[in-house]
Design an enzyme around this catalytic site. Sequence first.
Site, PDB file in Angstrom:
ATOM      1  N   GLY A  15       0.814  -1.215   0.000  1.00 29.98           N
ATOM      2  CA  GLY A  15       0.000   0.000   0.000  1.00 29.98           C
ATOM      3  C   GLY A  15       0.845   1.262   0.000  1.00 29.98           C
ATOM      4  N   GLU A  34      10.745   3.334   5.802  1.00 29.23           N
ATOM      5  CA  GLU A  34      10.458   1.913   6.019  1.00 29.23           C
ATOM      6  C   GLU A  34      11.366   1.377   7.118  1.00 29.23           C
ATOM      7  OE1 GLU A  34       8.363  -0.656   5.083  1.00 29.23           O
ATOM      8  OE2 GLU A  34       9.661  -1.843   6.374  1.00 29.23           O
ATOM      9  N   GLN A  35      10.749   0.660   8.074  1.00 33.99           N
ATOM     10  CA  GLN A  35      11.545   0.166   9.199  1.00 33.99           C
ATOM     11  C   GLN A  35      12.487  -0.971   8.809  1.00 33.99           C
ATOM     12  OE1 GLN A  35      10.967  -2.906  11.161  1.00 33.99           O
ATOM     13  NE2 GLN A  35       9.428  -3.712   9.766  1.00 33.99           N
ATOM     14  N   HIS A  47      -2.825 -12.966  -5.006  1.00 36.69           N
ATOM     15  CA  HIS A  47      -3.720 -12.724  -6.143  1.00 36.69           C
ATOM     16  C   HIS A  47      -3.677 -11.232  -6.452  1.00 36.69           C
ATOM     17  CE1 HIS A  47      -6.396 -16.414  -5.632  1.00 36.69           C
ATOM     18  NE2 HIS A  47      -5.669 -16.423  -4.531  1.00 36.69           N
ATOM     19  N   ARG A 108       4.567 -12.961  -4.207  1.00 36.76           N
ATOM     20  CA  ARG A 108       4.402 -11.665  -3.537  1.00 36.76           C
ATOM     21  C   ARG A 108       5.700 -10.848  -3.566  1.00 36.76           C
ATOM     22  NH1 ARG A 108       1.138  -9.833   1.091  1.00 36.76           N
ATOM     23  NH2 ARG A 108       2.321  -8.113   1.931  1.00 36.76           N
ATOM     24  N   LEU A 130       9.555   4.273  12.739  1.00 39.73           N
ATOM     25  CA  LEU A 130       8.896   5.414  13.380  1.00 39.73           C
ATOM     26  C   LEU A 130       8.522   5.028  14.810  1.00 39.73           C
ATOM     27  CD1 LEU A 130       7.480   8.289  12.621  1.00 39.73           C
ATOM     28  CD2 LEU A 130       5.412   6.930  12.871  1.00 39.73           C
ATOM     29  N   TYR A 215      -2.114 -22.070  -6.008  1.00 43.80           N
ATOM     30  CA  TYR A 215      -1.978 -21.494  -7.354  1.00 43.80           C
ATOM     31  C   TYR A 215      -0.518 -21.380  -7.747  1.00 43.80           C
ATOM     32  CZ  TYR A 215      -1.859 -17.197  -4.395  1.00 43.80           C
ATOM     33  OH  TYR A 215      -1.601 -16.245  -3.433  1.00 43.80           O
ATOM     34  N   ASP A 294      -3.743  -2.061   5.749  1.00 43.23           N
ATOM     35  CA  ASP A 294      -3.888  -2.832   6.982  1.00 43.23           C
ATOM     36  C   ASP A 294      -3.820  -1.956   8.231  1.00 43.23           C
ATOM     37  OD1 ASP A 294      -4.126  -5.137   5.551  1.00 43.23           O
ATOM     38  OD2 ASP A 294      -2.447  -6.189   6.494  1.00 43.23           O
ATOM     39  N   ALA A 307      -4.349  -6.679   0.240  1.00 42.35           N
ATOM     40  CA  ALA A 307      -3.412  -5.756  -0.407  1.00 42.35           C
ATOM     41  C   ALA A 307      -4.140  -4.937  -1.471  1.00 42.35           C
ATOM     42  CB  ALA A 307      -2.267  -6.541  -1.032  1.00 42.35           C
ATOM     43  N   ALA A 308      -5.112  -5.575  -2.101  1.00 39.21           N
ATOM     44  CA  ALA A 308      -5.905  -4.867  -3.117  1.00 39.21           C
ATOM     45  C   ALA A 308      -6.580  -3.652  -2.488  1.00 39.21           C
ATOM     46  CB  ALA A 308      -6.946  -5.815  -3.703  1.00 39.21           C
TER      47      ALA A 308
HETATM   48  P1  FAD Z   1       1.977  -4.118   5.014  1.00 37.89           P
HETATM   49  O1  FAD Z   1       2.137  -4.941   3.799  1.00 37.89           O
HETATM   50  O2  FAD Z   1       1.926  -4.817   6.334  1.00 37.89           O
HETATM   51  O3  FAD Z   1       3.158  -3.062   5.022  1.00 37.89           O
HETATM   52  C1  FAD Z   1       3.432  -2.263   6.140  1.00 37.89           C
HETATM   53  C2  FAD Z   1       4.879  -1.778   6.035  1.00 37.89           C
HETATM   54  O4  FAD Z   1       5.105  -0.826   7.058  1.00 37.89           O
HETATM   55  C3  FAD Z   1       5.888  -2.904   6.233  1.00 37.89           C
HETATM   56  O5  FAD Z   1       6.851  -2.867   5.212  1.00 37.89           O
HETATM   57  C4  FAD Z   1       6.475  -2.622   7.612  1.00 37.89           C
HETATM   58  O6  FAD Z   1       7.805  -3.056   7.725  1.00 37.89           O
HETATM   59  C5  FAD Z   1       6.360  -1.097   7.673  1.00 37.89           C
HETATM   60  N1  FAD Z   1       6.260  -0.556   9.054  1.00 37.89           N
HETATM   61  C6  FAD Z   1       5.485  -1.030  10.056  1.00 37.89           C
HETATM   62  N2  FAD Z   1       5.633  -0.263  11.153  1.00 37.89           N
HETATM   63  C7  FAD Z   1       6.530   0.711  10.840  1.00 37.89           C
HETATM   64  C8  FAD Z   1       7.062   1.802  11.559  1.00 37.89           C
HETATM   65  N3  FAD Z   1       6.717   2.059  12.844  1.00 37.89           N
HETATM   66  N4  FAD Z   1       7.955   2.603  10.937  1.00 37.89           N
HETATM   67  C9  FAD Z   1       8.317   2.382   9.624  1.00 37.89           C
HETATM   68  N5  FAD Z   1       7.817   1.354   8.898  1.00 37.89           N
HETATM   69  C10 FAD Z   1       6.926   0.539   9.488  1.00 37.89           C
HETATM   70  N6  FAD Z   1      -3.883  -9.613  -0.025  1.00 37.89           N
HETATM   71  C11 FAD Z   1      -4.253  -9.672  -1.329  1.00 37.89           C
HETATM   72  O7  FAD Z   1      -4.641  -8.638  -1.912  1.00 37.89           O
HETATM   73  N7  FAD Z   1      -4.191 -10.862  -2.023  1.00 37.89           N
HETATM   74  C12 FAD Z   1      -3.770 -12.023  -1.429  1.00 37.89           C
HETATM   75  O8  FAD Z   1      -3.716 -13.069  -2.094  1.00 37.89           O
HETATM   76  C13 FAD Z   1      -3.382 -11.995  -0.039  1.00 37.89           C
HETATM   77  N8  FAD Z   1      -2.954 -13.111   0.619  1.00 37.89           N
HETATM   78  C14 FAD Z   1      -2.613 -13.032   1.948  1.00 37.89           C
HETATM   79  C15 FAD Z   1      -2.227 -14.189   2.656  1.00 37.89           C
HETATM   80  C16 FAD Z   1      -1.898 -14.132   4.014  1.00 37.89           C
HETATM   81  C17 FAD Z   1      -1.548 -15.393   4.757  1.00 37.89           C
HETATM   82  C18 FAD Z   1      -1.889 -12.880   4.682  1.00 37.89           C
HETATM   83  C19 FAD Z   1      -1.509 -12.787   6.152  1.00 37.89           C
HETATM   84  C20 FAD Z   1      -2.277 -11.726   3.992  1.00 37.89           C
HETATM   85  C21 FAD Z   1      -2.656 -11.793   2.637  1.00 37.89           C
HETATM   86  N9  FAD Z   1      -3.087 -10.656   1.936  1.00 37.89           N
HETATM   87  C22 FAD Z   1      -3.457 -10.724   0.630  1.00 37.89           C
HETATM   88  C23 FAD Z   1      -3.230  -9.376   2.662  1.00 37.89           C
HETATM   89  C24 FAD Z   1      -2.075  -8.482   2.427  1.00 37.89           C
HETATM   90  O9  FAD Z   1      -0.864  -9.134   2.705  1.00 37.89           O
HETATM   91  C25 FAD Z   1      -2.186  -7.228   3.301  1.00 37.89           C
HETATM   92  O10 FAD Z   1      -3.499  -6.765   3.323  1.00 37.89           O
HETATM   93  C26 FAD Z   1      -1.277  -6.162   2.707  1.00 37.89           C
HETATM   94  O11 FAD Z   1       0.062  -6.570   2.805  1.00 37.89           O
HETATM   95  C27 FAD Z   1      -1.466  -4.833   3.409  1.00 37.89           C
HETATM   96  O12 FAD Z   1      -0.562  -3.901   2.853  1.00 37.89           O
HETATM   97  P2  FAD Z   1      -0.117  -2.636   3.680  1.00 37.89           P
HETATM   98  O13 FAD Z   1       0.824  -1.898   2.788  1.00 37.89           O
HETATM   99  O14 FAD Z   1      -1.289  -1.937   4.239  1.00 37.89           O
HETATM  100  O15 FAD Z   1       0.658  -3.233   4.950  1.00 37.89           O
END
Ligand code: FAD
Length: 382
Positions: A15, A34-35, A47, A108, A130, A215, A294, A307-308
Amino acid sequence: MSATPRIAVIGAGLGGAAAASLLIQEGFDVHVYEQAPVFSRQGAGIHVGPNVMKILRRIGIEDALNEQGSHPESWHSRHWETGDILAQIPLGDYAVKEYGASYLTVHRGDFHALLIDALPDGALTYGKLLTKVEDLGNEVRMHFADGTVAHADIVIGADGVNSRIREELLGPEPPKYAGYLAHRAVFTTPPTKAGMLPFDPCVKWWSDDRHMMTYFVTAKADELYYVTGVPVEQWDLKDRWLPSSKEEMRDAFRGWHPTVQALIDATVEVTKWSLLERDPLPLWSRGRLVLLGDACHPMKPHMAQGAAMAIEDAAMLVRCFKEVGAEHHELAFGLYEANRAERASKVQRISHDNTWLRTNEDPAWCFGYDVFSVPLVDPQPK
Ligand code: FAD
């Protein structure tokens, strides 16, 4: 506020990286913190539906991802024991024609690497955890674990399920363990044996209380991935994931179809992940701070849309900045939440219930969504 607002993105996950790319394209002054010290290709697939591919088109990585990923002709749902087809959802060319882009499954790590590589040099700093954020009214001060301090006009919390920015907005509260673990493994596609079905490019095997989704994660179909949902009552929240084993997989899927057994036999390394959720948040922003992905709506991954939703949030937030001007950030944040909360909560609910595509249903509302052209709704007066 500076003439061109300085936007900080906390977190370079799927995201945060998408948000930064789209903002930079629109001429904003952006920096990502990024941490992690570096990203690696961890064993997981994902997906990527047409709703996301339309955003990746704008970022400029649609073609590269199309080359990397597998393009299943359909999503199959199968009975855990007999292998009977419970649902068959057309994807492939149908998705391109009906939803406006392809439906992919991909590694991924490969997907994330493309998003990170799309960022211009110098836009992302690793090793920046952070620890504290202060909205001073006229700007935001960010403190990092390495002792450094930075300033921005707007801070986007794309920092995942344990978001520091969410905590600043709403106070400390751990996410809820959803009562399920997800086993994840990527391995070389094994040969098919007598008594097995050929490997479907995209299939979810269902019993009443658990499932296994499988898949390909490459265009060559030489790597397979499975991810499960298995009920396990207790989990210590201090561990997001732990190693698992073939033996544990055999126990969890005893009596399942020979094709599932073959996948377990072929497993090289398997991990188990706790599935975490939060109830919909009462607010997504305050002052100069705003959340996406998330950080504001973590969900069980049972719709494969977590992630979508993060990437759609990113695109909608940028659209709202353009609509009202980033200098009117509170207006932009209100418009953003008004245009994202309902859809994200719906996806969160269906993911929780784990009903998506178990039987034949029309997924057009999800896959056909185009964040760039969907009519905007006004925020409700507060
Ligand atoms: P994240 O991917 O969690 O990224 C957060 C980032 O912030 C990380 O890089 C972290 O290191 C960084 N961070 C955290 N705290 C700090 C801080 N204090 N300071 C600096 N950096 C920080 N989604 C799909 O769309 N399709 C799928 O097929 C799918 N399969 C999945 C399968 C599993 C088993 C799981 C658990 C999840 C799956 N997801 C899928 C969901 C998807 O992984 C998450 O919804 C998505 O990664 C969320 O993205 P994000 O960028 O919000 O958060």
